[in-house]
Design a protein around this motif. Sequence first.
Motif, PDB file in Angstrom:
ATOM      1  N   THR A 194      14.163  47.982  16.219  1.00  0.00           N
ATOM      2  CA  THR A 194      15.715  47.269  16.808  1.00  0.00           C
ATOM      3  C   THR A 194      16.794  48.173  16.173  1.00  0.00           C
ATOM      4  O   THR A 194      16.798  48.380  14.817  1.00  0.00           O
ATOM      5  CB  THR A 194      16.172  46.014  16.433  1.00  0.00           C
ATOM      6  N   GLU A 249      13.156  35.350  16.079  1.00  0.00           N
ATOM      7  CA  GLU A 249      13.576  35.676  17.381  1.00  0.00           C
ATOM      8  C   GLU A 249      15.187  35.411  17.240  1.00  0.00           C
ATOM      9  O   GLU A 249      15.886  36.630  18.003  1.00  0.00           O
ATOM     10  CB  GLU A 249      13.128  34.843  18.364  1.00  0.00           C
ATOM     11  N   ALA A 284      23.293  33.472  19.223  1.00  0.00           N
ATOM     12  CA  ALA A 284      22.185  33.755  18.348  1.00  0.00           C
ATOM     13  C   ALA A 284      22.572  33.096  16.818  1.00  0.00           C
ATOM     14  O   ALA A 284      21.287  32.575  16.289  1.00  0.00           O
ATOM     15  CB  ALA A 284      22.158  35.190  18.086  1.00  0.00           C
ATOM     16  N   LEU A 321      16.236  47.007  21.703  1.00  0.00           N
ATOM     17  CA  LEU A 321      15.643  45.933  21.016  1.00  0.00           C
ATOM     18  C   LEU A 321      14.081  46.215  20.531  1.00  0.00           C
ATOM     19  O   LEU A 321      13.276  45.875  21.427  1.00  0.00           O
ATOM     20  CB  LEU A 321      15.888  44.766  21.790  1.00  0.00           C
ATOM     21  N   GLN A 371      17.637  38.860  17.636  1.00  0.00           N
ATOM     22  CA  GLN A 371      18.826  38.742  18.687  1.00  0.00           C
ATOM     23  C   GLN A 371      20.160  38.943  17.993  1.00  0.00           C
ATOM     24  O   GLN A 371      20.845  39.692  18.802  1.00  0.00           O
ATOM     25  CB  GLN A 371      18.818  37.410  19.709  1.00  0.00           C
ATOM     26  N   TYR A 398      20.460  42.462  17.256  1.00  0.00           N
ATOM     27  CA  TYR A 398      20.634  43.444  18.250  1.00  0.00           C
ATOM     28  C   TYR A 398      22.030  43.274  18.697  1.00  0.00           C
ATOM     29  O   TYR A 398      22.868  44.413  19.364  1.00  0.00           O
ATOM     30  CB  TYR A 398      19.600  43.246  19.111  1.00  0.00           C
ATOM     31  N   SER A 399      22.497  42.022  18.970  1.00  0.00           N
ATOM     32  CA  SER A 399      23.853  41.798  19.581  1.00  0.00           C
ATOM     33  C   SER A 399      24.925  42.564  18.423  1.00  0.00           C
ATOM     34  O   SER A 399      25.799  42.963  18.869  1.00  0.00           O
ATOM     35  CB  SER A 399      24.177  40.464  19.376  1.00  0.00           C
TER      36      SER A 399
END
Length: 136
Positions: free
Chosen positions: A44, A114, A99, A63, A118, A121-122
């Motif tokens: 990522t 997970e 998230a 990702l 996220q 990544y965001s």
Amino acid sequence: MKLQLVSQNGVSINSDVYEVSLPTSAGRIAIYDLHTPIITEAITGVVSLKSTPTSETEDITILGGIAEVTAHSLIILADDISVETSLDESQIQKAIDDAKNMVATAVDRTSLEEAKRQLEYSSLKLQLVSKKRRKN
């Protein structure tokens, strides 16, 4: 060199590029035409690419995934791809909030990992939006 970025949603980019900088589990690598063939884990992060030696860098968030390099091509199979021009700050902020909530309410290690993935990544997407805003 031919670059293909592919996700579950299909091909996002299929074009000729001069240089690609790719985040991998072994560190960031720069890939040019005639690169030694490799297959590596793409983590990522931000993939940076240049169409020509003098062009501006275009940043794309991925990702995770797998990258295959051959002498004249790079194929990245990513879990998700976000191109700089398609990012919406309010949607990204909502994804960050969601998230963070998932991190706080995770019931097991898998869901926690997970949620963290996220969130990372965001957050990267939000950084790209901020970078784009500063350019303009």
